[in-house]
Design an enzyme around this catalytic site. Structure first.
Site, PDB file in Angstrom:
ATOM      1  N   HIS A 235      -3.564  -4.912   0.569  1.00 43.12           N
ATOM      2  CA  HIS A 235      -2.841  -5.478   1.723  1.00 43.12           C
ATOM      3  C   HIS A 235      -2.933  -7.004   1.679  1.00 43.12           C
ATOM      4  O   HIS A 235      -3.881  -7.565   2.231  1.00 43.12           O
ATOM      5  CB  HIS A 235      -3.475  -4.991   3.026  1.00 43.12           C
ATOM      6  CG  HIS A 235      -3.250  -3.550   3.315  1.00 43.12           C
ATOM      7  ND1 HIS A 235      -2.234  -3.103   4.123  1.00 43.12           N
ATOM      8  CD2 HIS A 235      -3.911  -2.445   2.895  1.00 43.12           C
ATOM      9  CE1 HIS A 235      -2.276  -1.782   4.189  1.00 43.12           C
ATOM     10  NE2 HIS A 235      -3.285  -1.365   3.455  1.00 43.12           N
TER      11      HIS A 235
ATOM     12  N   GLU B 159      -1.428  -9.142   3.314  1.00 41.98           N
ATOM     13  CA  GLU B 159      -1.222  -9.806   4.620  1.00 41.98           C
ATOM     14  C   GLU B 159      -2.524 -10.309   5.235  1.00 41.98           C
ATOM     15  O   GLU B 159      -2.525 -11.271   5.997  1.00 41.98           O
ATOM     16  CB  GLU B 159      -0.505  -8.864   5.602  1.00 41.98           C
ATOM     17  CG  GLU B 159      -1.274  -7.618   6.081  1.00 41.98           C
ATOM     18  CD  GLU B 159      -1.076  -6.403   5.172  1.00 41.98           C
ATOM     19  OE1 GLU B 159      -0.797  -6.592   3.973  1.00 41.98           O
ATOM     20  OE2 GLU B 159      -1.223  -5.269   5.671  1.00 41.98           O
TER      21      GLU B 159
ATOM     22  N   CYS C  47       0.840  -1.197   0.000  1.00 45.18           N
ATOM     23  CA  CYS C  47       0.000   0.000   0.000  1.00 45.18           C
ATOM     24  C   CYS C  47       0.878   1.252   0.000  1.00 45.18           C
ATOM     25  O   CYS C  47       1.395   1.633  -1.037  1.00 45.18           O
ATOM     26  CB  CYS C  47      -0.970  -0.053   1.188  1.00 45.18           C
ATOM     27  SG  CYS C  47      -2.414   0.988   0.929  1.00 45.18           S
TER      28      CYS C  47
HETATM   29  N1  GLN Z   1      -1.739   6.543   3.224  1.00 46.00           N
HETATM   30  C1  GLN Z   1      -1.844   5.851   1.994  1.00 46.00           C
HETATM   31  C2  GLN Z   1      -3.226   5.985   1.385  1.00 46.00           C
HETATM   32  O1  GLN Z   1      -4.162   6.346   2.059  1.00 46.00           O
HETATM   33  C3  GLN Z   1      -1.512   4.391   2.182  1.00 46.00           C
HETATM   34  C4  GLN Z   1      -2.522   3.675   3.004  1.00 46.00           C
HETATM   35  C5  GLN Z   1      -2.036   2.363   3.508  1.00 46.00           C
HETATM   36  O2  GLN Z   1      -0.852   2.062   3.465  1.00 46.00           O
HETATM   37  N2  GLN Z   1      -2.956   1.560   4.035  1.00 46.00           N
HETATM   38  O3  GLN Z   1      -3.409   5.741   0.215  1.00 46.00           O
END
Ligand code: GLN
Length: 560
Positions: free
Chosen positions: A534, A536, A404
């Site tokens: 994500h 994970e 992300c």
């Molecule tokens: N802050 C970034 C976004 O909102 C990444 C978010 C994250 O890593 N979950 O896109």
């Protein structure tokens, strides 16, 4: 195997302290129930007022776990999904906020027909209705309702916040029949004095309190450093109104997978089966697999070192699922996982460090790593250090996985150093996004700018692969698309994609519109991958998440 006609419930409460591992206890009991062929689901109750965990800081409360349906929930649901191999919904996490919202909404609709709306019976009924409704939702991928539901009540017995839930659970035993409920209370047995005596008083008190509230535990699980001594079990049994065999020792073990095994050795499975009228024993192949996995984890000698470059405040629970996913993958490559935590601000070469040693050490550690991981995150603190880590991984050909934010970081780095876009950045990290000249990462148009709760791009979404062959696609087993869970507000700037790809950073997976970048893979690098989602959250013991597996394989030198 059993044919279950009525739903069976195991209700896990806790006393003395929070953080005793109620969640792990509850999931381990779930594993034992699964081992007799039951279809097991779970519900987590969090007595706080927040509607969900989405607006809570991971540094205070641990990671926010994301579900397929986009629910942002307590990390214990992650333990249940991993241990029981289920996919839960946002309704499987009950909070005070949700219960009250629902009751107030019904009151406004006029559903209570002029009655005074009160905690008892309206809130307590709502809690019981909720549990009964949600426990029947199929969660194992099939269409059949579960046979049993493990319910964990967060917090400790006696808290003001949890009292409506305790009362609801007390009533619940009569609603569904006492023979269908097993109450498990998790407590602490500390050790005091020069001879290391195991102390029973805190457990005596908390059980007394629980019984005072109308719930008599069937099993008492005692957290302790060493196994509970036999006479301590006897004493607790005498004072807490249970049989001695119902006092279970939850002492420290070499790894978490050993807990169901340790419980089984103490007869927990048979006791629960007795309590809810299911007879004894079951298919031991399932537990045998657990035991093998648990034992294997202890045997690895050779290490694999992964540097996690993030924001740390000492609470590793903030990255719990990432750690678990790394562990699942390290088992698959037969290595003992060592995670080196690197505070990303320590890597930043552009600032003057008051502690120069920390800066030097951070770089030393990074350079010793077999693989580098930049996990998800929010806000601009530490971003420059992460960008330097991504550059180092790219240029030095060290395996890299960016999750992300980690994908966004890799993109920013590439824009700055390969495309020559000076000051390239994410709109998230600058005070005035409008004046940012080179926007590598931009705010997604559909996201709310006024409301924070539940408004990100959330949950499972399908990502089609847009190229024929690449490492990450092969790691997934060459599907045409993957479904993974999201939680973000920003994305790679669609206007820059062509330029970036021309230089070798390829977005091999994009959303259905073909505009939104989901999976990045760098050409001509052993493993340099980023995912906007994500991965994970869907990693399981024995079924590691492919992007993590790729990182670990590359880290141990496998050519992908
Ligand atoms: N802050 C970034 C976004 O909102 C990444 C978010 C994250 O890593 N979950 O896109």
């Amino acid at each position: 195997m059993y044919f279950v006609v009525v739903m069976k419930y195991v209700i896990v409460t806790g006393g003395v302290l929070s953080g005793l591992g109620k969640g792990i206890t509850a999931s381990s009991i779930g594993v034992l129930m699964k081992s007799v062929g039951l279809r097991v689901t779970s519900i987590k109750i969090d007595p706080y007022l927040n509607s969900d965990a989405g607006t809570m800081s991971p540094f205070e409360h641990g990671e926010v776990f994301v579900l397929d349906d986009g629910g942002e929930v307590d990390l214990d649901l992650g333990n249940y999904e991993r241990f029981l191999d289920v996919s839960l919904t946002k309704d499987h996490n009950i909070t005070t906020g949700k219960v009250y919202s629902s009751v107030i909404e019904r009151e406004r609709r006029g559903d209570y027909l002029g009655k005074t709306v009160q905690v008892i019976p309206h809130i307590t009924d709502e809690i019981q209705d909720w549990i009964e409704r949600v426990s029947t939702i199929p969660t194992d991928g099939g269409n059949e309702s579960p046979d049993a539901c493990v319910i964990e009540l967060g917090g400790t017995v006696g808290d003001i916040e949890s009292s409506p839930f305790i009362e609801a659970l007390r009533q619940f035993q009569f609603r569904v029949g006492r023979q269908n409920v097993c109450f498990v209370h998790v407590s602490l047995v500390p050790v005091m004095g020069p001879v290391g005596e195991q102390k029973t008083k805190p457990t005596q008190h908390t059980v007394k309190e629980l019984r005072g509230l109308g719930i008599t535990p069937d099993l008492i699980v005692c957290r302790s450093k060493e196994p509970l001594q036999q006479e301590i079990k006897q004493k607790l049994a005498a004072f807490c109104h249970v049989e001695p065999r119902a006092v279970i020792s939850a002492h420290d073990v070499s790894n978490l997978y050993q807990i169901p095994i340790s419980f089984e050795k103490q007869g927990v499975r048979a006791m629960i089966a007795d309590c809810i009228g299911l007879g004894m024993s079951g298919d031991d192949k399932y537990l045998e697999d657990w035991r093998n996995m648990a034992d294997r984890v202890d045997e690895f000698q050779e290490e694999v070192r992964i540097a996690m470059v993030g924001k740390y405040t000492g609470l590793s629970d903030s990255y719990l699922s990432v750690i678990k996913a790394l562990q699942h993958s390290s088992i698959a490559v037969n290595r003992r996982l060592v995670i080196d935590w690197i505070e990303s601000t320590d890597l930043d070469s552009s600032i003057k460090h008051t502690d120069g040693d920390a800066h030097r050490k951070a770089w030393e550690t990074l350079k010793l790593a077999d693989g580098i991981l930049v996990p998800g995150g929010f806000g601009n603190r530490g971003v420059e250090g992460k960008i330097e880590a991504a550059r180092y991984a790219r240029e030095s050909r060290v395996p890299y996985l960016g999750i992300c934010l980690g994908l966004q970081i890799a993109t920013i780095e590439f824009c700055r150093n390969e495309l020559g876009l000076r000051g390239a950045n994410s709109e998230e990290f600058v005070d005035n996004p409008d004046s940012l000249e080179n926007k590598a990462v931009v705010f997604m148009p559909e996201i709310s700018k006024t409301h924070m709760g539940g408004t990100m791009r959330l949950g499972a979404k399908v990502t089609p692969f847009v190229i024929e062959d690449c490492k990450i696609k092969r790691l997934y087993g060459n599907p045409s698309e993957v479904s993974e869970r999201h939680r973000h507000r920003y994305e790679v700037n669609p206007e820059l994609i062509e330029e970036i790809e021309a230089k070798g950073m390829i977005y091999v997976g994009k959303d259905e519109t073909g505009q939104r970048c989901e999976i990045m893979e760098l050409k001509d690098h052993p493993y340099y991958v980023g995912t906007q989602y994500h991965p994970e959250f869907k990693s399981r013991p024995g079924r590691p998440s492919p992007p993590f597996l790729g990182l670990l394989k590359a880290a141990v030198g496998e050519v992908l």
